[in-house]
Design an enzyme around this catalytic site. Structure first.
Site, PDB file in Angstrom:
ATOM      1  CB  CYS A  79      -0.990  -0.003   1.162  1.00  0.00           C
ATOM      2  SG  CYS A  79      -0.292  -0.435   2.733  1.00  0.00           S
ATOM      3  CB  CYS A 106      -2.886  -0.292   9.511  1.00  0.00           C
ATOM      4  SG  CYS A 106      -3.451   0.139   7.865  1.00  0.00           S
TER       5      CYS A 106
END
Lengths: 170, 130
Positions: free
Chosen positions: B37, B106
Site C-alpha cells: 500500500c 496497519c
C-alpha cells in the site's frame, strides 16, 4: 498461457509498443463477440473468455511499470503481499524523506518539481531493470521494484497534494 | 464502513508526532514499510536511565488506520520497560481501535515498527557495553 504468449510477443521488458498494439487489435477482432452471435453457446463463452484474457494481457503489458512487475512474477521474484512489511532502511528513508518534502511543498510548482524528480527516479529504476533480469539477480530486481512501488505511490500522493493546494488557493 | 471513535480520535488528533535524534544513544528507531500500500512508518523510543521508555514519537505516511495504529503504540509504550513494549501484539492494537479486517495490516506495521525500534535500541546498548 502467459500474457506475452497470448499476444504472440517475445517476453521482454523493452516491448515494442507498436507491435503490442498491432497484436492486440488483431486478436481483439478475432475474438470479438459480434463474430460469435450466431455460434453455439460454448463457442460464444470461449470467445468471451479469450477476449477478457486478452484485455487483461494488454492492460498488463502496455504499462511499463505493470509489465516490469509481471516480468518479475514470471521470473519467480517474490514481492511482499498485503500485510507484509519490509525494513530496508535505505529505501524507506528515501521514501520517508520524499513524503516529508511533499508534505512541506506549499505551491503547485514545488509539488511539480518533486513529481518530476520522482519520474526521473522511475525512469532510472526502469532503465536499470533489463540488465538485472539478464543476470537473473532476483534480490536486485526485488529492490528495484519495491522502489518503483514507492515512487508510484509518491506520484499518486503528489497528484492529491497538488489538487489540495489548488483547491485551497481557489 | 464505520470507523470506531478511538480510531477517528487518534487519526484526527494524533499523539506524539515528531522525531528524536536517531543517532542519540538513548533513542531506538524503527523504520518499516508496507510496499503493497506504499505506507512508511517511523517509530522512535527514548529510554531513560531506569530502563523505562520515557517518550515515544512517530511519523507515518499512510492511511488513517496506519496513523492511528502508530499514534496508539506511542501512547502505550510510554512508561513501559522495553520488554513490556516488545510484547505488544498487532491484535491488541487492532482490537483497541476496532480496525476493520482490510486494515489489520496497519496494526502489523505498527507492531513491526515498535519491534524494530527496540531492536535498534538494544543494538546500540550492546555496542556501548562492549
Amino acid at each position: 498461457m502467459d500474457h506475452f504468449a497470448r499476444l504472440g510477443l517475445p517476453a521482454a521488458l523493452d516491448l515494442d509498443a507498436a507491435a503490442l498494439d498491432r497484436a492486440y487489435f488483431a486478436l481483439q477482432r478475432q475474438w470479438h463477440p459480434d463474430r460469435f452471435v450466431s455460434r453455439p453457446p460454448e463457442e460464444r463463452a470461449k470467445a468471451s473468455a479469450e477476449a477478457a484474457s486478452l484485455n487483461e494481457a494488454y492492460r498488463t503489458l502496455k504499462d511499463p511499470l505493470r509489465r516490469a512487475f509481471y516480468m518479475a512474477e514470471l521470473s519467480g521474484v517474490e514481492m511482499p503481499g498485503d500485510g507484509k512489511t519490509i525494513d530496508d532502511p535505505e529505501l524507506l528513508m528515501e521514501a520517508m524523506e520524499a513524503r516529508e518534502a511533499l508534505h512541506e511543498a506549499g505551491s503547485p510548482e514545488a509539488v511539480d518539481a518533486l513529481a518530476a524528480e520522482a519520474r526521473q527516479g522511475v525512469q532510472k529504476a526502469l532503465s536499470g531493470l533489463p540488465s538485472l533480469f539478464l543476470a537473473n539477480d532476483r534480490a536486485a530486481i526485488r529492490k528495484a521494484l519495491l522502489r518503483l512501488r514507492y515512487l508510484e505511490k509518491f506520484a499518486e500522493e503528489a497528484r492529491a497534494r497538488r489538487m489540495n493546494i489548488e483547491r485551497s488557493n481557489a | 464502513m464505520a470507523y470506531s471513535e478511538k480510531l477517528i480520535d487518534h487519526y484526527e488528533n494524533p499523539r506524539n508526532i515528531g522525531s528524536f535524534d536517531k543517532a542519540a544513544e538513548d533513542v531506538g528507531t524503527g523504520l518499516v514499510g508496507a510496499p503493497a500500500c506504499g505506507d512508511v512508518m517511523k517509530l522512535q523510543i527514548k529510554v531513560g536511565a531506569d530502563g523505562l521508555i520515557e517518550d515515544a514519537k512517530f511519523k507515518t505516511f499512510g492511511c488513517g488506520s496506519a496513523i492511528a495504529s502508530s499514534s496508539l503504540v506511542t501512547e502505550w509504550v510510554k512508561g513501559k520497560t522495553i520488554d513490556e513494549a516488545e510484547a505488544i501484539k498487532n491484535t491488541d492494537i487492532a482490537r483497541h481501535l476496532a480496525l476493520p479486517p482490510v486494515k489489520i495490516h496497519c496494526s502489523v506495521l505498527a507492531e513491526d515498527a515498535i519491534k524494530a525500534a527496540i531492536a535498534d535500541y538494544r543494538a546500540k546498548a550492546t555496542k556501548k557495553a562492549e
